[in-house]
Design an enzyme around this catalytic site. Structure first.
Site, PDB file in Angstrom:
ATOM      1  N   ARG A  59      -5.097 -15.333   3.639  1.00 52.38           N
ATOM      2  CA  ARG A  59      -4.113 -14.487   2.969  1.00 52.38           C
ATOM      3  C   ARG A  59      -3.633 -15.152   1.675  1.00 52.38           C
ATOM      4  O   ARG A  59      -3.155 -14.490   0.770  1.00 52.38           O
ATOM      5  CB  ARG A  59      -2.920 -14.195   3.873  1.00 52.38           C
ATOM      6  CG  ARG A  59      -1.992 -13.143   3.263  1.00 52.38           C
ATOM      7  CD  ARG A  59      -0.790 -12.859   4.139  1.00 52.38           C
ATOM      8  NE  ARG A  59      -0.079 -14.082   4.424  1.00 52.38           N
ATOM      9  CZ  ARG A  59       0.357 -14.439   5.637  1.00 52.38           C
ATOM     10  NH1 ARG A  59       0.160 -13.661   6.668  1.00 52.38           N
ATOM     11  NH2 ARG A  59       0.985 -15.574   5.805  1.00 52.38           N
ATOM     12  N   TYR A 111       1.541   1.084 -19.598  1.00 46.20           N
ATOM     13  CA  TYR A 111       0.891   1.656 -18.428  1.00 46.20           C
ATOM     14  C   TYR A 111       1.938   2.337 -17.536  1.00 46.20           C
ATOM     15  O   TYR A 111       2.885   1.701 -17.084  1.00 46.20           O
ATOM     16  CB  TYR A 111       0.152   0.557 -17.675  1.00 46.20           C
ATOM     17  CG  TYR A 111      -0.599   1.063 -16.479  1.00 46.20           C
ATOM     18  CD1 TYR A 111      -1.680   1.914 -16.636  1.00 46.20           C
ATOM     19  CD2 TYR A 111      -0.221   0.709 -15.195  1.00 46.20           C
ATOM     20  CE1 TYR A 111      -2.363   2.399 -15.538  1.00 46.20           C
ATOM     21  CE2 TYR A 111      -0.901   1.184 -14.092  1.00 46.20           C
ATOM     22  CZ  TYR A 111      -1.971   2.029 -14.268  1.00 46.20           C
ATOM     23  OH  TYR A 111      -2.641   2.507 -13.184  1.00 46.20           O
ATOM     24  N   ASP A 184      -0.106  -7.682 -21.007  1.00 50.88           N
ATOM     25  CA  ASP A 184      -1.115  -6.873 -20.322  1.00 50.88           C
ATOM     26  C   ASP A 184      -2.226  -6.628 -21.339  1.00 50.88           C
ATOM     27  O   ASP A 184      -2.081  -5.833 -22.263  1.00 50.88           O
ATOM     28  CB  ASP A 184      -0.499  -5.556 -19.838  1.00 50.88           C
ATOM     29  CG  ASP A 184      -1.513  -4.659 -19.109  1.00 50.88           C
ATOM     30  OD1 ASP A 184      -2.736  -4.888 -19.259  1.00 50.88           O
ATOM     31  OD2 ASP A 184      -1.087  -3.721 -18.418  1.00 50.88           O
ATOM     32  N   LYS A 209     -10.805  -2.479 -14.568  1.00 49.52           N
ATOM     33  CA  LYS A 209     -11.244  -1.808 -15.779  1.00 49.52           C
ATOM     34  C   LYS A 209     -12.436  -2.555 -16.396  1.00 49.52           C
ATOM     35  O   LYS A 209     -13.476  -2.637 -15.785  1.00 49.52           O
ATOM     36  CB  LYS A 209     -10.064  -1.647 -16.729  1.00 49.52           C
ATOM     37  CG  LYS A 209      -8.777  -1.131 -16.048  1.00 49.52           C
ATOM     38  CD  LYS A 209      -8.922   0.290 -15.523  1.00 49.52           C
ATOM     39  CE  LYS A 209      -7.765   0.719 -14.626  1.00 49.52           C
ATOM     40  NZ  LYS A 209      -6.442   0.616 -15.175  1.00 49.52           N
TER      41      LYS A 209
HETATM   42  C1  LIG Z   1      -5.179   0.305 -14.710  1.00 48.52           C
HETATM   43  C2  LIG Z   1      -4.161  -0.477 -15.461  1.00 48.52           C
HETATM   44  C3  LIG Z   1      -3.201  -1.247 -14.787  1.00 48.52           C
HETATM   45  C4  LIG Z   1      -3.102  -1.270 -13.279  1.00 48.52           C
HETATM   46  O1  LIG Z   1      -4.237  -1.823 -12.691  1.00 48.52           O
HETATM   47  P1  LIG Z   1      -4.787  -1.389 -11.222  1.00 48.52           P
HETATM   48  O2  LIG Z   1      -5.962  -2.286 -11.047  1.00 48.52           O
HETATM   49  O3  LIG Z   1      -5.108   0.070 -11.278  1.00 48.52           O
HETATM   50  O4  LIG Z   1      -3.671  -1.682 -10.267  1.00 48.52           O
HETATM   51  C5  LIG Z   1      -2.293  -1.954 -15.551  1.00 48.52           C
HETATM   52  N1  LIG Z   1      -2.331  -1.931 -16.893  1.00 48.52           N
HETATM   53  C6  LIG Z   1      -3.236  -1.209 -17.577  1.00 48.52           C
HETATM   54  C7  LIG Z   1      -3.225  -1.218 -19.069  1.00 48.52           C
HETATM   55  C8  LIG Z   1      -4.181  -0.459 -16.876  1.00 48.52           C
HETATM   56  O5  LIG Z   1      -5.071   0.276 -17.551  1.00 48.52           O
END
Ligand SMILES: *Cc1c(COP(=O)(O)O)cnc(C)c1O
Length: 387
Positions: A59, A111, A184, A209
């Site tokens: 975990r 996001y 991010d 992504k």
């Molecule tokens: C998709 C996304 C997230 C969240 O990621 P997940 O893997 O879907 O939890 C956060 N920030 C951006 C810019 C995203 O495109």
């Protein structure tokens, strides 16, 4: 021993070589060129009651994460990378590392699921969050509170309007006020922007992504510039709260990453072409893409992004919401689905998924440009527009 993979700063090769060869790692036990998947949840103690490898229970950590974390860390030139069970798990760990009363700045355009979480859970738990237009440095300066602001959260390009924030300039302001900066960088990918080199303290990716790139893994990552008390707390969120990825997903993510440089290059190239073509169209109100001269953040993007402006763009239609939804209904190659960063191109009427609080205009279609033939993608969009 959560997150044991340190940056292999001695790695002498380019990002392309690092990715293709996964840092050239060979499995010591078998000489395999692809690392094994470790499925064990628990580890044997020594007769002296110690844990000889430092591993106890999965975990907290899993050896399958190591090559993935090492590679991400190398690309971002960080001190340490941690893999998480999703991008949201990674992002929320950064906020869970804060304490009640801490002041946080976050972007107005970001996001949507994270913005929702900040407005609900994070606020309920006592974080004092202000949403600021991060494209305006004087606004950032105005809202920073000396000694009280603990974190500035950035997202650049910012989903879904692709606003560019100046990472280096904001880091300078934030650090003067005693705040850390987390970015991010999902849509910039580690290939187009390296936030830590620009002064950021933490980088976050939704590995779902571009890192994975095949729309078949949910995962996230954080990269820290250094080890400090804040990073220790964030590490505990993963280890103690169990925000971990499955070892199978970690292995699949590593496979995806091995071609990231080719995929990202092609997506950038296709997106630039499609943005330039659609900008000329008489039915189009506006194309939002950092690679366009006409785009507000273009100059900062040119300084901050290397090798391309990303695979994400948005198109606003003069005829409004119904027309936009109609275009998405008529595309054949562009798939109507949420998410981004995969090899296949996606189209989405973004306002309807984000809900009433969205800063996203309702005439806007968000395009995630994949690696198909760019002329076929353009033609498909144009036939949907003209119908
Ligand atoms: C998709 C996304 C997230 C969240 O990621 P997940 O893997 O879907 O939890 C956060 N920030 C951006 C810019 C995203 O495109």
């Amino acid at each position: 021993m959560s997150g044991s993979s340190k940056s292999s700063s001695n790695y002498a090769y380019s990002a392309a070589t690092a990715l293709a060869q996964s840092l050239g790692r060979i499995d010591q036990q078998t000489q395999a060129v692809v690392p094994p998947i470790h499925v064990a949840t628990t580890y044997l103690r020594g007769a002296d009651n110690s844990y000889p490898t430092g591993r106890v229970y999965s975990r907290a950590d899993n050896p399958t994460y190591e090559p993935v974390e090492a590679l991400i860390c190398e690309l971002e030139q960080g001190h340490q990378a941690l893999l998480f069970g999703s991008g949201m798990a990674a992002a929320t760990a950064v906020f869970q590392g804060l304490r009640p009363g801490d002041h946080v700045l976050a972007p107005k355009v970001m996001y949507w699921a994270l913005r929702n979480w900040l407005l609900t859970f994070a606020s309920d738990w006592g974080l004092d969050i202000e949403f600021v237009d991060m494209t305006q440095l004087h606004k950032v300066q105005q809202h920073l509170r000396q000694g009280q602001t603990k974190l500035v959260w950035l997202e650049t390009p910012g989903n879904p309007l692709w606003c560019i924030s100046d990472i280096a300039a904001i880091c300078q302001l934030a650090h003067q006020a005693g705040a850390q900066v987390a970015v991010d960088s999902t849509c910039a990918t580690p290939l187009l922007t390296q936030p830590i080199k620009l002064g950021a303290d933490i980088v976050m990716h939704s590995a779902t992504k571009y890192l994975n790139g095949h729309s078949d893994v949910i995962a996230g990552a954080l990269i820290a510039a250094r080890d400090d008390a804040y990073w220790q707390r964030i590490r505990q969120v993963r280890a103690q709260a169990g925000a971990v990825a499955s070892p199978h997903d970690a292995a699949q993510l590593l496979r995806g990453m091995r071609t990231m440089h080719l995929r990202v290059r092609e997506s950038c190239h296709n997106a630039q072409f499609i943005a330039e073509q659609l900008e000329q169209h008489s039915d189009v109100l506006e194309v939002l893409y950092p690679g366009l001269q006409s785009f507000a953040g273009h100059d900062v993007a040119k300084r901050q992004m290397v090798g391309g402006f990303g695979g994400m763009l948005s198109v606003r239609l003069k005829a409004g919401e119904t027309a936009a939804i109609g275009v998405a209904a008529r595309t054949k190659l562009w798939k109507r689905a949420t998410s981004l960063g995969g090899v296949e191109s996606l189209i989405e009427h973004r306002a309807s998924i984000e809900g009433p609080a969205t800063p996203c205009p309702n005439d806007l279609l968000r395009l995630s440009v994949g690696i198909e033939d760019k002329q076929e993608l353009l033609d498909d969009f144009l036939q949907a527009l003209q119908a």
